[in-house]
Scaffold this active site. Structure first.
Site, PDB file in Angstrom:
ATOM      1  N   ASP A  67       0.746  -1.243   0.105  1.00 52.61           N
ATOM      2  CA  ASP A  67       0.134   0.133  -0.060  1.00 52.61           C
ATOM      3  C   ASP A  67       0.691   0.795  -0.393  1.00 52.61           C
ATOM      4  O   ASP A  67       2.139   1.304  -0.204  1.00 52.61           O
ATOM      5  CB  ASP A  67      -1.499  -0.050   0.966  1.00 52.61           C
ATOM      6  CG  ASP A  67       0.134  -0.525   2.337  1.00 52.61           C
ATOM      7  OD1 ASP A  67       1.305   0.170   2.529  1.00 52.61           O
ATOM      8  OD2 ASP A  67      -0.872  -0.620   3.529  1.00 52.61           O
ATOM      9  N   ASN A 136      -7.387  -2.044  14.505  1.00 59.76           N
ATOM     10  CA  ASN A 136      -8.378  -2.780  14.495  1.00 59.76           C
ATOM     11  C   ASN A 136      -8.558  -3.955  13.598  1.00 59.76           C
ATOM     12  O   ASN A 136      -9.809  -4.495  12.777  1.00 59.76           O
ATOM     13  CB  ASN A 136      -8.913  -1.226  14.010  1.00 59.76           C
ATOM     14  CG  ASN A 136      -8.138  -0.892  12.289  1.00 59.76           C
ATOM     15  OD1 ASN A 136      -7.549  -1.302  11.802  1.00 59.76           O
ATOM     16  ND2 ASN A 136      -9.202   0.438  11.766  1.00 59.76           N
ATOM     17  N   HIS A 138      -7.108  -4.304  10.783  1.00 60.08           N
ATOM     18  CA  HIS A 138      -7.178  -3.839   9.319  1.00 60.08           C
ATOM     19  C   HIS A 138      -5.524  -4.765   8.892  1.00 60.08           C
ATOM     20  O   HIS A 138      -4.201  -4.763   9.378  1.00 60.08           O
ATOM     21  CB  HIS A 138      -6.813  -1.951   8.721  1.00 60.08           C
ATOM     22  CG  HIS A 138      -5.436  -1.696   8.849  1.00 60.08           C
ATOM     23  ND1 HIS A 138      -5.404  -0.532  10.007  1.00 60.08           N
ATOM     24  CD2 HIS A 138      -3.863  -1.704   8.924  1.00 60.08           C
ATOM     25  CE1 HIS A 138      -4.283  -0.021  10.283  1.00 60.08           C
ATOM     26  NE2 HIS A 138      -2.731  -0.787   9.569  1.00 60.08           N
ATOM     27  N   GLU A 143      -9.637  -1.294   5.663  1.00 60.01           N
ATOM     28  CA  GLU A 143     -10.029  -0.958   6.840  1.00 60.01           C
ATOM     29  C   GLU A 143     -11.444  -1.815   7.535  1.00 60.01           C
ATOM     30  O   GLU A 143     -12.518  -2.014   6.481  1.00 60.01           O
ATOM     31  CB  GLU A 143     -10.483   0.110   7.192  1.00 60.01           C
ATOM     32  CG  GLU A 143      -9.567   1.300   6.300  1.00 60.01           C
ATOM     33  CD  GLU A 143      -8.223   1.717   7.506  1.00 60.01           C
ATOM     34  OE1 GLU A 143      -8.314   0.550   8.718  1.00 60.01           O
ATOM     35  OE2 GLU A 143      -7.616   2.154   8.373  1.00 60.01           O
TER      36      GLU A 143
HETATM   37  C1  F6R Z   1       1.566  -1.182   6.272  1.00 59.42           C
HETATM   38  C2  F6R Z   1       0.758  -1.428   6.346  1.00 59.42           C
HETATM   39  C3  F6R Z   1      -0.421  -1.696   7.346  1.00 59.42           C
HETATM   40  C4  F6R Z   1       0.365  -1.463   8.841  1.00 59.42           C
HETATM   41  C5  F6R Z   1      -0.680  -1.880   9.851  1.00 59.42           C
HETATM   42  C6  F6R Z   1       0.129  -1.713  11.260  1.00 59.42           C
HETATM   43  O1  F6R Z   1       2.010  -1.083   4.875  1.00 59.42           O
HETATM   44  O2  F6R Z   1      -0.247  -2.748   5.139  1.00 59.42           O
HETATM   45  O3  F6R Z   1      -1.895  -2.493   7.346  1.00 59.42           O
HETATM   46  O4  F6R Z   1       1.201  -3.508   8.186  1.00 59.42           O
HETATM   47  O5  F6R Z   1      -1.057  -0.853  10.002  1.00 59.42           O
HETATM   48  O6  F6R Z   1       1.412  -1.047  11.529  1.00 59.42           O
HETATM   49  P1  F6R Z   1       2.933  -1.060  12.366  1.00 59.42           P
HETATM   50  O7  F6R Z   1       3.080  -2.216  12.458  1.00 59.42           O
HETATM   51  O8  F6R Z   1       3.496   0.473  12.702  1.00 59.42           O
HETATM   52  O9  F6R Z   1       1.727  -1.110  13.878  1.00 59.42           O
END
Ligand code: F6R
Length: 240
Positions: A67, A136, A138, A143
């Site tokens: 992403d 959450n 995701h 989301e």
């Molecule tokens: C990032 C992504 C997000 C993160 C998630 C956790 O490329 O796809 O889904 O993996 O937000 O983020 P952290 O590791 O910062 O807690």
């Protein structure tokens, strides 16, 4: 699903890096799906060390990131393009032409997403997808919602994600409100998936994932239908 519970972040990072390196050593032209965020930073650090010690060679590897914020300029230090160069790509020998990240600068987001999805397919899909998980639930920027999208698409970010990611920006108001992300089917088509989670704040999402119940209100639970999923987490993410 296989669950590996580690004592701490370093152990989780080491185990994940060894899986990535083994994938490349087994298939030098492997197609990797990569994530950003704080969770995989340690894994990237170890992969850079392994590359410097000649334990892994990225010269034939192709990468697709999950992403990118939208819109965002590649030179913005909070863009995922910038993150990947800083933590991995500028330290290893993956050819620039083999690196793919959804283009946060694209004028036509829909066209960019369609081309991204087609390009992944043209490589025969992803061999190994690395995922983090949002508080959450995701994955990528898919989301929680009443329905989820299958393919790479443009999406809005929830307040929970904007607030979690605001730690990297000057203020929550500076976090882009949209993102381009692989969809749930894009992710599920990967041959192998490794999901990493660390810390108490991920416990709720990890509990839902391993409960085996599937709901679009916790997108990670969709991973229960995958045949080859490994969850590598620390004790706090697992036990709370
Ligand atoms: C990032 C992504 C997000 C993160 C998630 C956790 O490329 O796809 O889904 O993996 O937000 O983020 P952290 O590791 O910062 O807690």
């Amino acid at each position: 699903m296989r669950i590996v519970i580690c004592d701490n972040y370093d152990e989780m990072s080491k185990k994940a890096a060894l899986i990535v390196a083994s994938q490349i050593n087994m298939k030098p032209n492997a197609v990797l799906g990569l994530a950003t965020g704080s969770t995989p930073e340690g894994m990237y650090r170890i992969l850079v060390d392994m590359y410097n010690n000649k334990e892994v060679d990225f010269s034939e590897v192709t990468t697709f990131n999950l992403d990118e914020y939208y819109p965002i300029s590649k030179s913005n230090s909070q863009s995922y393009d910038f993150f990947m160069k800083k933590h991995l790509f500028s330290h290893i020998n993956v050819p620039e032409a083999n690196i793919n990240i959804p283009n946060g600068e694209a004028c036509d987001a829909e066209k960019e997403c369609e081309e991204y999805e087609n390009k992944i397919a043209s490589f025969g899909g992803i061999d190994l997808q690395i995922l983090g998980i949002g508080q959450n639930g995701h994955i990528g920027f898919n989301e929680p919602d009443e329905f989820l999208y299958s393919n790479t698409h443009k999406t809005g970010l929830t307040e929970s994600t904007i607030s979690a990611n605001s730690r990297f920006f000057a203020s929550a108001g500076d976090v882009p409100k949209n993102a381009l992300t692989m969809g749930i089917a894009t992710i599920l088509k990967s041959k192998k998936i490794v999901l990493l989670a660390c810390g108490k704040s991920k416990h709720d999402a990890i509990s839902k994932l391993i409960s085996g119940k599937i709901t679009t209100l916790c997108p990670a639970t969709m991973l229960n239908v995958h045949r080859d999923l490994v969850v590598i987490c620390d004790k706090e993410a697992y036990h709370g």
